[in-house]
Motif scaffolding. Sequence first.
Motif, PDB file in Angstrom:
ATOM      1  N   SER A 233       0.830  -1.204   0.000  1.00 13.65           N
ATOM      2  CA  SER A 233       0.000   0.000   0.000  1.00 13.65           C
ATOM      3  C   SER A 233       0.862   1.251   0.000  1.00 13.65           C
ATOM      4  O   SER A 233       0.551   2.241  -0.675  1.00 13.65           O
ATOM      5  N   ILE A 234       1.947   1.215   0.756  1.00  9.56           N
ATOM      6  CA  ILE A 234       2.852   2.363   0.797  1.00  9.56           C
ATOM      7  C   ILE A 234       3.459   2.622  -0.577  1.00  9.56           C
ATOM      8  O   ILE A 234       3.499   3.769  -1.058  1.00  9.56           O
ATOM      9  N   LEU A 235       3.924   1.570  -1.241  1.00 11.59           N
ATOM     10  CA  LEU A 235       4.536   1.737  -2.558  1.00 11.59           C
ATOM     11  C   LEU A 235       3.519   2.226  -3.588  1.00 11.59           C
ATOM     12  O   LEU A 235       3.838   3.052  -4.448  1.00 11.59           O
ATOM     13  N   ALA A 236       2.289   1.714  -3.518  1.00 10.33           N
ATOM     14  CA  ALA A 236       1.244   2.176  -4.434  1.00 10.33           C
ATOM     15  C   ALA A 236       0.925   3.645  -4.182  1.00 10.33           C
ATOM     16  O   ALA A 236       0.689   4.412  -5.124  1.00 10.33           O
ATOM     17  N   HIS A 237       0.911   4.048  -2.925  1.00  8.43           N
ATOM     18  CA  HIS A 237       0.668   5.451  -2.560  1.00  8.43           C
ATOM     19  C   HIS A 237       1.800   6.334  -3.087  1.00  8.43           C
ATOM     20  O   HIS A 237       1.560   7.428  -3.621  1.00  8.43           O
ATOM     21  N   ILE A 238       3.030   5.870  -2.949  1.00  5.09           N
ATOM     22  CA  ILE A 238       4.182   6.612  -3.466  1.00  5.09           C
ATOM     23  C   ILE A 238       4.068   6.774  -4.974  1.00  5.09           C
ATOM     24  O   ILE A 238       4.363   7.848  -5.531  1.00  5.09           O
ATOM     25  N   LEU A 239       3.642   5.705  -5.655  1.00  8.12           N
ATOM     26  CA  LEU A 239       3.482   5.780  -7.108  1.00  8.12           C
ATOM     27  C   LEU A 239       2.490   6.865  -7.487  1.00  8.12           C
ATOM     28  O   LEU A 239       2.753   7.684  -8.376  1.00  8.12           O
ATOM     29  N   ASN A 240       1.338   6.891  -6.819  1.00 17.20           N
ATOM     30  CA  ASN A 240       0.301   7.871  -7.143  1.00 17.20           C
ATOM     31  C   ASN A 240       0.812   9.297  -6.947  1.00 17.20           C
ATOM     32  O   ASN A 240       0.703  10.145  -7.835  1.00 17.20           O
ATOM     33  N   ASN A 241       1.367   9.570  -5.762  1.00 16.53           N
ATOM     34  CA  ASN A 241       1.856  10.927  -5.475  1.00 16.53           C
ATOM     35  C   ASN A 241       3.082  11.272  -6.305  1.00 16.53           C
ATOM     36  O   ASN A 241       3.213  12.381  -6.819  1.00 16.53           O
ATOM     37  N   GLY A 242       3.989  10.309  -6.416  1.00 15.20           N
ATOM     38  CA  GLY A 242       5.233  10.570  -7.150  1.00 15.20           C
ATOM     39  C   GLY A 242       4.993  10.811  -8.624  1.00 15.20           C
ATOM     40  O   GLY A 242       5.684  11.625  -9.257  1.00 15.20           O
ATOM     41  N   LEU A 243       4.009  10.119  -9.188  1.00 16.41           N
ATOM     42  CA  LEU A 243       3.686  10.315 -10.593  1.00 16.41           C
ATOM     43  C   LEU A 243       3.185  11.730 -10.841  1.00 16.41           C
ATOM     44  O   LEU A 243       3.562  12.378 -11.830  1.00 16.41           O
ATOM     45  N   GLN A 244       2.363  12.239  -9.933  1.00 14.17           N
ATOM     46  CA  GLN A 244       1.848  13.598 -10.080  1.00 14.17           C
ATOM     47  C   GLN A 244       2.969  14.629  -9.978  1.00 14.17           C
ATOM     48  O   GLN A 244       3.017  15.584 -10.759  1.00 14.17           O
ATOM     49  N   VAL A 245       3.875  14.441  -9.016  1.00 12.89           N
ATOM     50  CA  VAL A 245       4.988  15.380  -8.856  1.00 12.89           C
ATOM     51  C   VAL A 245       5.901  15.343 -10.073  1.00 12.89           C
ATOM     52  O   VAL A 245       6.317  16.394 -10.593  1.00 12.89           O
ATOM     53  N   THR A 246       6.212  14.155 -10.561  1.00 15.18           N
ATOM     54  CA  THR A 246       7.100  14.014 -11.718  1.00 15.18           C
ATOM     55  C   THR A 246       6.474  14.615 -12.968  1.00 15.18           C
ATOM     56  O   THR A 246       7.146  15.333 -13.737  1.00 15.18           O
ATOM     57  N   MET A 247       5.180  14.352 -13.187  1.00 16.04           N
ATOM     58  CA  MET A 247       4.505  14.918 -14.351  1.00 16.04           C
ATOM     59  C   MET A 247       4.441  16.445 -14.268  1.00 16.04           C
ATOM     60  O   MET A 247       4.552  17.139 -15.290  1.00 16.04           O
ATOM     61  N   LEU A 248       4.274  16.970 -13.066  1.00 17.64           N
ATOM     62  CA  LEU A 248       4.267  18.424 -12.898  1.00 17.64           C
ATOM     63  C   LEU A 248       5.634  19.015 -13.232  1.00 17.64           C
ATOM     64  O   LEU A 248       5.732  20.079 -13.866  1.00 17.64           O
ATOM     65  N   TYR A 249       6.685  18.338 -12.811  1.00 17.78           N
ATOM     66  CA  TYR A 249       8.048  18.788 -13.151  1.00 17.78           C
ATOM     67  C   TYR A 249       8.240  18.806 -14.669  1.00 17.78           C
ATOM     68  O   TYR A 249       8.769  19.766 -15.233  1.00 17.78           O
ATOM     69  N   LEU A 250       7.798  17.743 -15.336  1.00 15.41           N
ATOM     70  CA  LEU A 250       7.931  17.673 -16.789  1.00 15.41           C
ATOM     71  C   LEU A 250       7.089  18.752 -17.468  1.00 15.41           C
ATOM     72  O   LEU A 250       7.514  19.335 -18.475  1.00 15.41           O
ATOM     73  N   PHE A 251       5.911  19.042 -16.909  1.00 19.06           N
ATOM     74  CA  PHE A 251       5.059  20.100 -17.468  1.00 19.06           C
ATOM     75  C   PHE A 251       5.719  21.467 -17.311  1.00 19.06           C
ATOM     76  O   PHE A 251       5.712  22.285 -18.245  1.00 19.06           O
ATOM     77  N   GLN A 252       6.283  21.729 -16.148  1.00 22.05           N
ATOM     78  CA  GLN A 252       6.935  23.022 -15.910  1.00 22.05           C
ATOM     79  C   GLN A 252       8.123  23.240 -16.827  1.00 22.05           C
ATOM     80  O   GLN A 252       8.473  24.383 -17.145  1.00 22.05           O
ATOM     81  N   HIS A 253       8.739  22.159 -17.289  1.00 24.16           N
ATOM     82  CA  HIS A 253       9.901  22.275 -18.164  1.00 24.16           C
ATOM     83  C   HIS A 253       9.554  22.007 -19.633  1.00 24.16           C
ATOM     84  O   HIS A 253      10.445  21.803 -20.451  1.00 24.16           O
TER      85      HIS A 253
END
Length: 315
Positions: A233-253
Amino acid sequence: MSGYLKQSPVSLQFVTFLGFAFGFFALYLYGLQAITPGVTGQTLEALQSGTLTDPNSIGYLKITQFLYTIIAFFVPAALFAYLWQPYPVKYLGLKTPSGLQVILALLVMYGCLPFANLLGQWNETWPISQSARDLQNMAEKLLGVMLKMPTLQDLFINLVLVAIVPAIAEELFFRGIFQRLIIKATGKVWLSVFITSILFSAIHGEMLGFLPRVVMGFTLGAIYVLSGNLWLSILAHILNNGLQVTMLYLFQHGMVKEDPMKNTPVEWYYVALSIPVIIGLFWALSRKSVPMVMTDPEKRKDGEEVEEIGADENF
């Protein structure tokens, strides 16, 4: 094992856990209100409602968010697990997962995103008060400022603060403790998973994002029930949040065109196709796991215990 919380009635366990939760949250809030003016020269309310351009102020808010996650979620859950029995790690189900279990759990989490997005589209049409909209706009504004990532180092820092630390703390709190207490109190596993997912979403305080978080919370709770492994559950939660942060970084750049902070429309047929896939993934995860059964065994009239889904020596 005398003197441990496991020997207490579930009502007392609930009171103890909620007492820890409210007590540590009050301690955090009091301390934050007391030290913020001395550190920033502003009250906390003025800092949150103002225009954040000072890097020091942004850094301070990131620190307060980190402390909130630790004090409000991690500490109460860890303390309760420690007092529940001599083996808190075993009680929480923090056991090493197999590679296949990890892959299945991550695929389940990713597969639920279309359904969550579809519900999010409807959720955004809900009629809520202007004051609630203003609060949500302020929260989104603060989050947007905190998640500005001009460098790769900022991305790594935000992955830790927004993805990894909250995933560990919130899963310990909601799935590891709260969900299991509700299961023990009601004896209804899936009803308890649903109740926990509602509370998990409500505590984030964003009405226009309420339903997607319910879906995410239910998915995380189901992963825990079917696998008996909180790390999944922790790893799945990390995936969900981490994916959003990573996609936001890619969007900003400029590497992706769609803003991940906005709900992207999803066609209904994608959701229809994803549902049987998700069910199959859940089935495969349950087949490759030894679920941590979480309810007490029923007893016959003569006192003989009957094995139920949920009968576990750790609970």
